[in-house]
Design a protein around this motif. Structure first.
Motif, PDB file in Angstrom:
ATOM      1  N   GLY A  16       0.827  -1.218   0.000  1.00  0.00           N
ATOM      2  CA  GLY A  16       0.000   0.000   0.000  1.00  0.00           C
ATOM      3  C   GLY A  16       0.849   1.251   0.000  1.00  0.00           C
ATOM      4  O   GLY A  16       0.603   2.196  -0.757  1.00  0.00           O
ATOM      5  N   PHE A  17       1.890   1.213   0.864  1.00  0.00           N
ATOM      6  CA  PHE A  17       2.802   2.359   0.955  1.00  0.00           C
ATOM      7  C   PHE A  17       3.483   2.608  -0.385  1.00  0.00           C
ATOM      8  O   PHE A  17       3.567   3.742  -0.867  1.00  0.00           O
ATOM      9  N   VAL A  18       3.986   1.520  -1.000  1.00  0.00           N
ATOM     10  CA  VAL A  18       4.651   1.627  -2.305  1.00  0.00           C
ATOM     11  C   VAL A  18       3.689   2.210  -3.339  1.00  0.00           C
ATOM     12  O   VAL A  18       4.039   3.115  -4.097  1.00  0.00           O
ATOM     13  N   LEU A  19       2.453   1.731  -3.320  1.00  0.00           N
ATOM     14  CA  LEU A  19       1.449   2.218  -4.275  1.00  0.00           C
ATOM     15  C   LEU A  19       1.218   3.720  -4.106  1.00  0.00           C
ATOM     16  O   LEU A  19       1.174   4.468  -5.085  1.00  0.00           O
ATOM     17  N   ILE A  20       1.101   4.143  -2.840  1.00  0.00           N
ATOM     18  CA  ILE A  20       0.867   5.574  -2.578  1.00  0.00           C
ATOM     19  C   ILE A  20       2.028   6.406  -3.107  1.00  0.00           C
ATOM     20  O   ILE A  20       1.846   7.417  -3.793  1.00  0.00           O
ATOM     21  N   VAL A  21       3.265   5.946  -2.797  1.00  0.00           N
ATOM     22  CA  VAL A  21       4.450   6.693  -3.240  1.00  0.00           C
ATOM     23  C   VAL A  21       4.494   6.765  -4.765  1.00  0.00           C
ATOM     24  O   VAL A  21       4.751   7.826  -5.337  1.00  0.00           O
ATOM     25  N   VAL A  22       4.227   5.631  -5.412  1.00  0.00           N
ATOM     26  CA  VAL A  22       4.266   5.609  -6.884  1.00  0.00           C
ATOM     27  C   VAL A  22       3.212   6.556  -7.453  1.00  0.00           C
ATOM     28  O   VAL A  22       3.488   7.348  -8.358  1.00  0.00           O
ATOM     29  N   ILE A  27       1.816  11.638 -10.116  1.00  0.00           N
ATOM     30  CA  ILE A  27       1.063  12.912 -10.108  1.00  0.00           C
ATOM     31  C   ILE A  27       2.020  14.100 -10.175  1.00  0.00           C
ATOM     32  O   ILE A  27       1.806  15.054 -10.920  1.00  0.00           O
ATOM     33  N   MET A  28       3.109  14.010  -9.388  1.00  0.00           N
ATOM     34  CA  MET A  28       4.105  15.099  -9.383  1.00  0.00           C
ATOM     35  C   MET A  28       4.709  15.300 -10.766  1.00  0.00           C
ATOM     36  O   MET A  28       4.850  16.428 -11.243  1.00  0.00           O
ATOM     37  N   VAL A  29       5.107  14.202 -11.406  1.00  0.00           N
ATOM     38  CA  VAL A  29       5.728  14.283 -12.732  1.00  0.00           C
ATOM     39  C   VAL A  29       4.756  14.882 -13.745  1.00  0.00           C
ATOM     40  O   VAL A  29       5.109  15.779 -14.519  1.00  0.00           O
ATOM     41  N   VAL A  30       3.494  14.426 -13.715  1.00  0.00           N
ATOM     42  CA  VAL A  30       2.475  14.951 -14.648  1.00  0.00           C
ATOM     43  C   VAL A  30       2.260  16.439 -14.396  1.00  0.00           C
ATOM     44  O   VAL A  30       2.242  17.252 -15.326  1.00  0.00           O
TER      45      VAL A  30
ATOM     46  N   VAL B  22      14.512   3.338   1.008  1.00  0.00           N
ATOM     47  CA  VAL B  22      14.551   3.778  -0.400  1.00  0.00           C
ATOM     48  C   VAL B  22      13.390   4.715  -0.710  1.00  0.00           C
ATOM     49  O   VAL B  22      13.552   5.758  -1.331  1.00  0.00           O
ATOM     50  N   LEU B  23      12.206   4.336  -0.215  1.00  0.00           N
ATOM     51  CA  LEU B  23      11.027   5.167  -0.479  1.00  0.00           C
ATOM     52  C   LEU B  23      11.161   6.536   0.175  1.00  0.00           C
ATOM     53  O   LEU B  23      10.825   7.563  -0.433  1.00  0.00           O
TER      54      LEU B  23
END
Lengths: 178, 177
Positions: A16-22, A27-30, B22-23
């Motif tokens: 879940g954490f990884v998903l949120i970060v991704v 969103i930031m890049v866009v 890493v995150l």
């Protein structure tokens, strides 16, 4: 068995954490991409009030070229239109309309915008173009162009003015580089 | 069975910790990039604000040229509305009662082109001159704002005609803030 469940729970939280970060990163890049693109296309930033005021005063300047009778001197906009329409036509003084336009325009630009090493400006470009909107395309023909110094960089300010010249119009633009 | 479970969980925990670090590092990196980007953007905005303030001052200064006391009334020769009647300006220069008219510390008109003539203009000396100082209340008037204008007058030669030249108006004081 309990530990296994705990490990599974920890892994699920991690996913879940990884998903949120991704998602946040995407969103930031866009957002950054859209922001940079829109700031690049903001041409209004290049418009300059000073240049606009200069161009309007320039078009009202009374030249020394009289084309009809003594005392009926053409202003700059009339002379540009005349030089475009009848390039070889002579003023009463004997010089052609385009020669008069060239010398007067260069004199005004040199006196108004100091260009060179001791100046903030590296160069300037003046262009007058006849433009006519036809049904499928736009006709563009250059009436006069004056270039001085180096004006190839990205730092510049400029503006344009236009006046009617039936069936089209003449657009005069000026760009000063620094 | 129990010892196997304990080994597996330690490995998993280590991996989870690695991933978390890493995150966090990625998030910190993105944070720094965004900070740098916005600081650059804000400095650009400051420049824009300064440019807008300058432009506004130029517009106000140019408006002085369109006041009835200075403007060239014939709109046929002056479409922009920013043409100064040089004769009016020269007469105003002589009348000291107009010194407080615009609430300015300094007001000067320069003849830019043609470049002939030097020095200050007088009623009889125009056009062989360069400047018309209308207001000069103090030596420390500070930075001036300026704008291009047309300087028009009636020329009596060749049967008489309107002659407009290129000029620049400079002003400083409370009236343009």
């Amino acid at each position: 068995m309990r530990k296994r469940i705990r490990n599974k729970k920890g892994q699920e939280e991690m996913v879940g954490f990884v998903l949120i970060v991704v998602v946040v990163a995407i969103i930031m890049v866009v957002f950054l991409g859209i922001f940079i693109r829109s700031s690049k296309s903001q041409d209004y930033k290049l418009q300059s009030v000073d240049v606009h005021q200069f161009l309007t005063s320039l078009m009202e300047y009374t030249t020394d070229c009289s084309l009809t009778y003594e005392g009926d001197y053409a202003d700059m906009s009339e002379l540009i239109a005349e030089c475009y329409a009848n390039p070889g036509k002579k003023c009463l003084s004997g010089v052609t309309d385009c020669q008069a336009l060239n010398s007067t325009l260069k004199g005004i630009l040199d006196a108004s915008w100091i260009v060179g090493e001791n100046s903030a400006y590296t160069g300037y470009v003046f262009n007058s173009t006849y433009q006519e909107n036809l049904t499928s395309f736009i006709v563009k023909k250059q009436a006069i162009s004056v270039l001085k110094g180096n004006c190839t960089g990205k730092s510049f300010r400029g503006d344009e003015v236009f006046f009617s010249n039936p069936p089209g119009k003449i657009v005069s633009s000026f760009r000063v580089c620094f | 069975m129990n010892s196997y479970c304990a080994r597996y969980s330690k490995r998993g925990q280590l991996k989870i910790q690695e991933m978390a670090f890493v995150l966090v590092a990625i998030m910190v990196f993105f944070g720094i990039v965004i900070l740098v980007f916005f600081s650059a953007y804000l400095s650009g905005m400051k420049n824009d604000v300064n440019t807008l303030a300058e432009d506004e001052a130029r517009q106000i200064v140019r408006k002085i040229a369109s006041s009835p006391e200075l403007t060239w009334a014939d709109k046929a020769t002056c479409g922009s509305g920013a043409c100064i009647d040089v004769d009016k300006a020269l007469i105003m220069k002589e009348r000291k009662s107009y010194a407080d008219f615009w609430n300015l510390d300094y007001l000067r008109i320069d003849r830019i082109y043609p470049t002939t003539g030097t020095g200050e203009c007088t009623l009889g000396g125009y056009p062989n001159c360069r400047t018309i100082i209308l207001v000069n209340k103090t030596d420390s008037f500070g930075a001036t704002s300026s704008a291009y204008v047309s300087l028009c007058r009636w020329e009596t030669a060749n049967g008489g005609y309107v002659k407009c030249e290129i000029g620049r108006i400079y002003a400083s004081g409370n009236g343009i803030k």
